[in-house]
Scaffold this motif. Structure first.
Motif, short mmCIF file in Angstrom:
data_model
loop_
_atom_site.label_atom_id
_atom_site.label_comp_id
_atom_site.label_asym_id
_atom_site.label_seq_id
_atom_site.Cartn_x
_atom_site.Cartn_y
_atom_site.Cartn_z
N GLU A 252 0.82 -1.21 0.00
CA GLU A 252 0.00 0.00 0.00
C GLU A 252 0.86 1.27 0.00
OE1 GLU A 252 -3.40 -2.16 2.84
OE2 GLU A 252 -2.47 -0.27 3.47
N ILE A 253 2.15 1.10 0.24
CA ILE A 253 3.05 2.25 0.42
C ILE A 253 3.86 2.50 -0.85
CG2 ILE A 253 4.93 3.21 1.78
CD1 ILE A 253 2.38 2.82 3.40
N ASP A 254 3.90 3.76 -1.28
CA ASP A 254 4.75 4.18 -2.39
C ASP A 254 5.66 5.27 -1.85
OD1 ASP A 254 5.96 5.22 -4.66
OD2 ASP A 254 4.17 4.98 -5.91
N LEU A 255 6.88 4.88 -1.42
CA LEU A 255 7.80 5.83 -0.83
C LEU A 255 8.28 6.86 -1.84
CD1 LEU A 255 9.90 3.49 1.50
CD2 LEU A 255 8.19 5.18 2.18
N ALA A 256 8.42 6.45 -3.10
CA ALA A 256 8.88 7.39 -4.13
C ALA A 256 7.87 8.52 -4.32
CB ALA A 256 9.11 6.64 -5.45
N GLU A 257 6.59 8.17 -4.34
CA GLU A 257 5.54 9.17 -4.52
C GLU A 257 5.05 9.73 -3.19
OE1 GLU A 257 4.44 10.43 -7.35
OE2 GLU A 257 5.84 9.18 -8.50
N ARG A 258 5.60 9.18 -2.09
CA ARG A 258 5.22 9.63 -0.73
C ARG A 258 3.70 9.55 -0.56
NH1 ARG A 258 9.08 13.33 1.45
NH2 ARG A 258 7.44 14.75 2.09
N THR A 259 3.18 8.35 -0.89
CA THR A 259 1.73 8.13 -0.84
C THR A 259 1.41 6.79 -0.19
OG1 THR A 259 1.46 9.39 -2.89
CG2 THR A 259 -0.38 7.99 -2.22
N TRP A 260 0.37 6.79 0.63
CA TRP A 260 -0.16 5.55 1.23
C TRP A 260 -1.58 5.39 0.70
CZ3 TRP A 260 -2.38 5.56 6.84
CH2 TRP A 260 -2.88 4.30 7.15
N THR A 261 -1.83 4.29 -0.01
CA THR A 261 -3.16 4.04 -0.59
C THR A 261 -3.83 2.90 0.17
OG1 THR A 261 -2.36 4.72 -2.77
CG2 THR A 261 -4.44 3.51 -2.68
N VAL A 262 -4.85 3.24 0.92
CA VAL A 262 -5.59 2.24 1.71
C VAL A 262 -6.71 1.69 0.84
CG1 VAL A 262 -6.72 1.75 3.90
CG2 VAL A 262 -5.14 3.68 3.73
N PHE A 288 11.13 1.05 9.36
CA PHE A 288 10.52 -0.28 9.47
C PHE A 288 10.74 -1.12 8.22
CE2 PHE A 288 8.09 1.88 12.79
CZ PHE A 288 8.07 0.91 13.78
N ARG A 289 11.09 -0.47 7.11
CA ARG A 289 11.24 -1.18 5.85
C ARG A 289 12.30 -2.27 5.93
NH1 ARG A 289 8.42 -3.06 1.84
NH2 ARG A 289 9.15 -2.57 -0.25
N VAL A 290 13.34 -2.02 6.70
CA VAL A 290 14.46 -2.97 6.79
C VAL A 290 14.07 -4.27 7.51
CG1 VAL A 290 16.19 -1.16 6.69
CG2 VAL A 290 15.27 -1.88 8.92
N LEU A 291 12.96 -4.27 8.23
CA LEU A 291 12.56 -5.46 8.98
C LEU A 291 12.06 -6.56 8.06
CD1 LEU A 291 10.70 -3.81 12.01
CD2 LEU A 291 13.09 -4.58 11.88
N GLY A 292 11.58 -6.21 6.88
CA GLY A 292 11.15 -7.21 5.90
C GLY A 292 9.86 -7.91 6.23
N ASP A 293 9.04 -7.34 7.12
CA ASP A 293 7.76 -7.95 7.46
C ASP A 293 6.70 -7.51 6.45
OD1 ASP A 293 6.67 -9.37 10.23
OD2 ASP A 293 5.10 -8.35 9.11
N ARG A 294 5.65 -8.29 6.34
CA ARG A 294 4.56 -7.92 5.43
C ARG A 294 3.86 -6.65 5.91
NH1 ARG A 294 -1.40 -10.38 5.39
NH2 ARG A 294 -2.25 -9.21 3.63
N TYR A 295 3.66 -6.56 7.23
CA TYR A 295 2.97 -5.41 7.80
C TYR A 295 3.96 -4.28 8.08
CZ TYR A 295 -1.12 -8.36 8.36
OH TYR A 295 -2.19 -9.18 8.12
#
Length: 391
Positions: A252-262, A288-295
């Motif tokens: 759901e996260i797009d870090l490049a576009e700085r957008t979260w789409t729920v 949190f991205r480095v943790l590699g979890d789905r959530y």
């Protein structure tokens, strides 16, 4: 002999409205054709394998007698069958129907917990009153005995119980287990017996922090360690609901576009919601991205999200049991209304509120995303910049 040897498809008249209908060599059945009130009708009597010619003639005679009395034999047969279903339903209890209803609708509910909520509320308030009784026996008096005692003190719960009883009884009627009006119906029925919900229910708002104290609170929040503190900070920055945040996944996260789409299935209003991310929100996500979890905000067990009580428990540990996580949405709303010039509809979109006015909703097709990015950026500044003290 003629009947047994007839194989050619067609209708073969026996007289008095009785016909042998041959569809093919193996499909042969008896039908009764009649006119009643100027309307031509056909009634199936049974297969040739089941009824002999003599038995079919006997049934046709019974039908002609009904027609002579002005009675539609098809409707008469349906009435007999309905009565038989009701007799059988005398052994089908309300509890059995409620369980069947829950199982039938379980897959259609977005939250798996809904089934437990339905089961628990009905078991607590409806079952003790009429759960073991035949579903046909449930009447207005029994429904009132279930919900009237809690209508004043637990109005929200009583309203849900009433609606769930109504749904179960409607389901039972559709399945042929009961007949008659629904005794749990509100409009034009129970509304005549109970005071309006607005008259007895005390409106309880989520405890919210005054917006003038938000920067001081966030400063203390950032001094806390752990996933819960970062999740709460992210929740405040995005003005999102608890469930939306803890259920967020990386797709759901797009870090490049700085957008979260729920996605729509995770939103209360059932519509996709795009959230602009400020600088600090992006920093939190990257940690949190480095943790590699789905959530995005993982819980104690890998592959599981953060508990829905984690942020509330954090508030208690911070010595703020007077606050709720949802209350920060009110803080954001008050801040926007009293300190900014952003239009109300933009703030409502940021909160993903449903537009009640259908005409307004039809014309508002966009989501004002670019302008909402400015709004959320200013909100982030309010959360981190020291509060000005007027002299």
């Amino acid at each position: 002999m003629k009947v047994s040897r007839t194989r050619e498809p067609g209708l073969y008249a026996d007289g008095g409205g009785l016909y042998l209908q041959v569809t093919n060599a193996e499909a042969r059945s008896w039908i009764f054709r009649f006119m009643l009130n100027g309307r031509a009708r056909s009634m199936g009597l049974g297969s040739l394998h089941t009824l002999t010619l003599a038995e079919a003639r006997s049934k046709a005679t019974e039908c002609r007698k009904l027609c002579l009395e002005g009675i539609d034999p098809i409707e008469a047969r349906e009435n007999v069958r309905a009565a038989a279903r009701l007799d059988a339903a005398n052994t089908i209890t309300f509890d059995a129907c409620s369980e069947a209803y829950i199982e039938a609708h379980r897959k259609g509910w977005r939250n798996p917990k809904h089934a437990d909520q339905w089961r628990n509320t009905l078991a607590t308030y409806a079952s003790p009153v009429f759960g073991p009784l035949p579903v046909q026996a449930v009447d207005t008096g029994l429904v009132m005995r279930a919900i009237e005692p809690i209508w004043g003190d637990k109005t929200e719960t009583a309203t849900r119980v009433r609606g769930r009883i109504e749904a179960v009884l409607d389901w039972a009627a559709t399945r042929g287990y009961r007949q008659g009006e629904n005794p749990a119906r509100w409009r034009g029925h129970l509304q005549n017996l109970l005071p309006k919900r607005s008259k007895v229910q005390r409106v309880e708002h989520h405890a919210a922090l005054p917006f003038t104290e938000i920067s001081d609170f966030v400063r203390l929040l950032r001094a806390q360690a752990g996933t819960s503190s970062l999740a709460l900070e992210f929740t405040i920055l995005t003005a999102a609901r608890t469930g939306e945040v803890i259920g967020a996944t990386w797709d759901e996260i797009d870090l490049a576009e700085r957008t979260w789409t729920v996605p729509a299935e995770r939103m209360k209003g059932g519509r996709e919601h795009r959230v602009p991310l400020c600088d600090r929100a992006v920093v939190i996500l990257k940690s949190f991205r480095v943790l590699g979890d789905r959530y995005v905000f993982p819980g104690g067990k890998r592959g599981k999200p953060l508990s829905n009580m984690a942020m509330l428990e954090l508030l208690k540990r911070m010595g703020r049991p007077d606050l709720t996580v949802h209350g920060f949405r009110s803080t954001f709303r008050d801040w926007a209304a009293e300190t900014t010039h952003f239009p109300n509809e933009m703030v409502e979109m940021a909160l993903a509120h449903i537009i009640e006015n259908r005409v307004e909703a039809a014309y508002r097709r966009g989501d004002l995303f670019a302008k909402r990015r400015e709004l959320m950026s200013e909100w982030a500044d309010a959360c981190y910049l020291p509060r000005r003290v007027e002299k």
